[in-house]
Design a protein around this motif. Structure first.
Motif, short mmCIF file in Angstrom:
data_model
loop_
_atom_site.label_atom_id
_atom_site.label_comp_id
_atom_site.label_asym_id
_atom_site.label_seq_id
_atom_site.Cartn_x
_atom_site.Cartn_y
_atom_site.Cartn_z
N ILE A 141 0.72 -1.22 -0.13
CA ILE A 141 0.01 0.23 0.04
C ILE A 141 1.05 1.62 0.07
CG2 ILE A 141 -2.50 1.07 1.59
CD1 ILE A 141 -2.87 -1.12 2.18
N ILE A 145 0.03 4.73 -2.23
CA ILE A 145 -0.51 6.10 -1.99
C ILE A 145 0.25 7.30 -1.73
CG2 ILE A 145 -2.25 4.48 -1.25
CD1 ILE A 145 -1.72 5.38 1.92
N PHE A 301 -4.91 3.12 -6.86
CA PHE A 301 -4.64 2.34 -5.17
C PHE A 301 -5.46 0.33 -5.55
CE2 PHE A 301 -7.56 2.67 -1.97
CZ PHE A 301 -6.74 2.68 -0.67
N SER A 304 -4.01 -1.97 -4.17
CA SER A 304 -3.65 -2.03 -2.52
C SER A 304 -5.16 -2.83 -2.62
CB SER A 304 -3.95 -0.99 -2.16
OG SER A 304 -1.91 -0.05 -2.63
#
Length: 495
Positions: A141, A145, A301, A304
């Motif tokens: 992640i 991000i 994203f 993720s």
């Protein structure tokens, strides 16, 4: 049960802070450079000092944990990272920023391997798969991000908050670490191999730093080549030295363990391919498709989200099918989804792109969980600190190599196509190259025994055929005895 849930979250929170911070400043370089009076190009060289610091100090992490205790070193690493973050926020010159990033690198070098060591020494092996699943979240992640979060903070607040948000996270991490992590340390800590530490530090720094800047145009190619050559030469000297010392900072004799060897060799190729994704995908979205950094972050994203969706299922999947089968097949599946990125064009619907990234993130996360867990299946408690250091070094080199391979592939494509400027069509070959490397990792996993890591996965021992075609039915008691005898023999050889 409370410990099995809390400790992985404590370690994951600290590693998330470190992983995110390594990438969050990417979109904030112009603002930071203008504020401290330097150019973005010079500031990029300053940022790579963080990777340099990581490579230098990671080899000392295992010794420090044995000498001072894993909980103490882990908490101190968070504190050092926080001080470095404050230094970055208060920097008024390029020299201040470089010094603060080096301090952050020192903290990060201790956080990752020692955090993993805390987990291994605090959680029973039978529950390790589920706990390690949460350990993979920060690595997946954070790089995704980081850039959009950095752009959002810089646009609507100030770049200083990129570093200051680490303070409450770090304070919470230290508090919970002191409260819930046992003060485990080695009863007989080994002497620090200073000469080996210098050789390994120079070697890893040269290789990791050289690979990190290769293909990015930050340094001339002769300088990059010299860094890598010096690094490789220093590592060769270290390998010669390590055979003569009883306490090497990087214990390559652990490569005799089948599962650790497969995790390191196969994991290196897998991470090399997947490690290029956070570098290539944002560039494709922003330069090739014309999306803003924030829009690009929202699209990427999705991977993720897929990674998070895998976490509750990882232990069950591995327990059902076993490490060898899952890791071999999943490496190939992950490479297919990575290669699918080569088909993305400006006309491809963003929803379809997000679905592919979502499903691909699920399989990549499962693979990372398996790789990180099976590495320690045969490692005994006294060897844990050395094993976590060795695994962390392999991960750092793989990530640096992944960025280098991705950047070089894009540059080579531009040169062959005589492209005057970087465009969407220049990224497709790079995705294919890294996908092939990812697929090659399946060979290392396929060579593991069929019952590899069964003690960790909880999968019952099954009848397997030897390579000569002979079938042997082995009772669970006999299997356990054989494993113990094998491990005792290995311990004596590694002595």
């Amino acid at each position: 049960m409370q410990k099995e849930r809390l400790i992985p979250l404590i370690v994951a929170a600290a590693l998330f802070m470190e992983n995110m911070d390594a990438t969050v400043i990417a979109t904030s370089l112009p603002a930071i450079a203008a504020d401290i009076g330097t150019s973005p190009l010079t500031l990029k060289l300053a940022i790579t000092s963080y990777l340099l610091s990581l490579a230098v100090f990671i080899p000392a992490s295992g010794w420090a944990a044995d000498r001072f205790g894993a909980r103490t070193v882990f908490s101190a690493a968070i504190a050092v990272f926080m001080v470095g973050s404050i230094g970055c926020a208060l920097a008024h010159s390029i020299n201040d920023f470089v010094a603060a990033r080096i301090l952050q690198g020192l903290g990060g070098a201790m956080m990752t391997p020692v955090g993993r060591l805390v987990l291994l020494r605090s959680i029973d092996k039978a529950a390790l798969v589920g706990a390690m699943a949460w350990m993979t979240v920060p690595a997946l992640i954070g790089p995704v991000i980081g850039p959009p979060l950095g752009g959002f903070i810089t646009t609507y607040f100030s770049w200083h908050w990129i570093f200051l948000i680490n303070i409450p996270i770090g304070l919470a991490g230290i508090f919970f670490a002191q409260r819930y992590i046992d003060p485990i340390r080695s009863e007989n800590p080994e002497r620090l191999d200073v000469y080996g530490l210098v050789l390994a530090g120079v070697g890893l720094a040269g290789i990791a730093f050289g690979l990190s800047v290769a293909g990015l145009g930050l340094l001339p190619w002769p300088v990059v080549t010299a860094l890598i050559v010096v690094g490789c030469g220093s590592m060769l000297l270290y390998l010669r030295h390590a055979r003569r010392t009883a306490s090497p900072v990087l214990d390559f004799s652990l490569m005799r363990l089948t599962t650790l060897r497969a995790s390191l060799t196969g994991g290196f190729l897998f991470r090399l391919g997947i490690g290029a994704l956070p570098f290539l995908l944002p560039l494709l979205m922003q330069i090739g498709f014309g999306l803003s950094p924030f829009q690009s972050g929202l699209v990427t994203f999705a991977s993720s989200a897929g990674a998070m969706g895998m976490k509750p299922l990882a232990a069950r999947i591995i327990r059902t099918f076993g490490f060898r089968r899952i890791m071999t097949i999943n490496a190939l599946v992950s490479s297919v989804f990575l290669a699918a990125c080569a088909l993305f064009t400006p006309a491809t619907p963003l929803l379809l792109i997000m679905i592919i990234l979502l499903v691909g993130g699920f399989f990549r996360s499962l693979q990372f969980t398996a790789i990180n867990t099976v590495a320690y299946a045969e490692v005994q408690t006294p060897q844990m600190s050395r094993a976590t250091t060795l695994v962390s070094v392999g991960q750092q080199l793989a990530i640096s190599a992944g960025v280098a391979v991705g950047a070089f592939s894009v540059e080579a494509t531009m040169a062959l196509r005589h492209s005057p400027a970087l465009g969407a069509d220049d990224f497709a070959p790079a995705f294919v190259v890294v996908a092939v490397l990812t697929a090659l990792s399946a060979f290392s996993f396929w060579r593991m025994p069929d019952d590899a890591g069964s003690e960790i996965s909880g999968r019952k021992a099954i009848d397997i055929s030897s390579r000569k075609g002979e079938v042997s039915a082995v009772s669970s008691t006999a299997t356990k005895k054989a494993v113990e005898e094998t491990q005792d023999a290995r311990d004596q050889r590694l002595g």
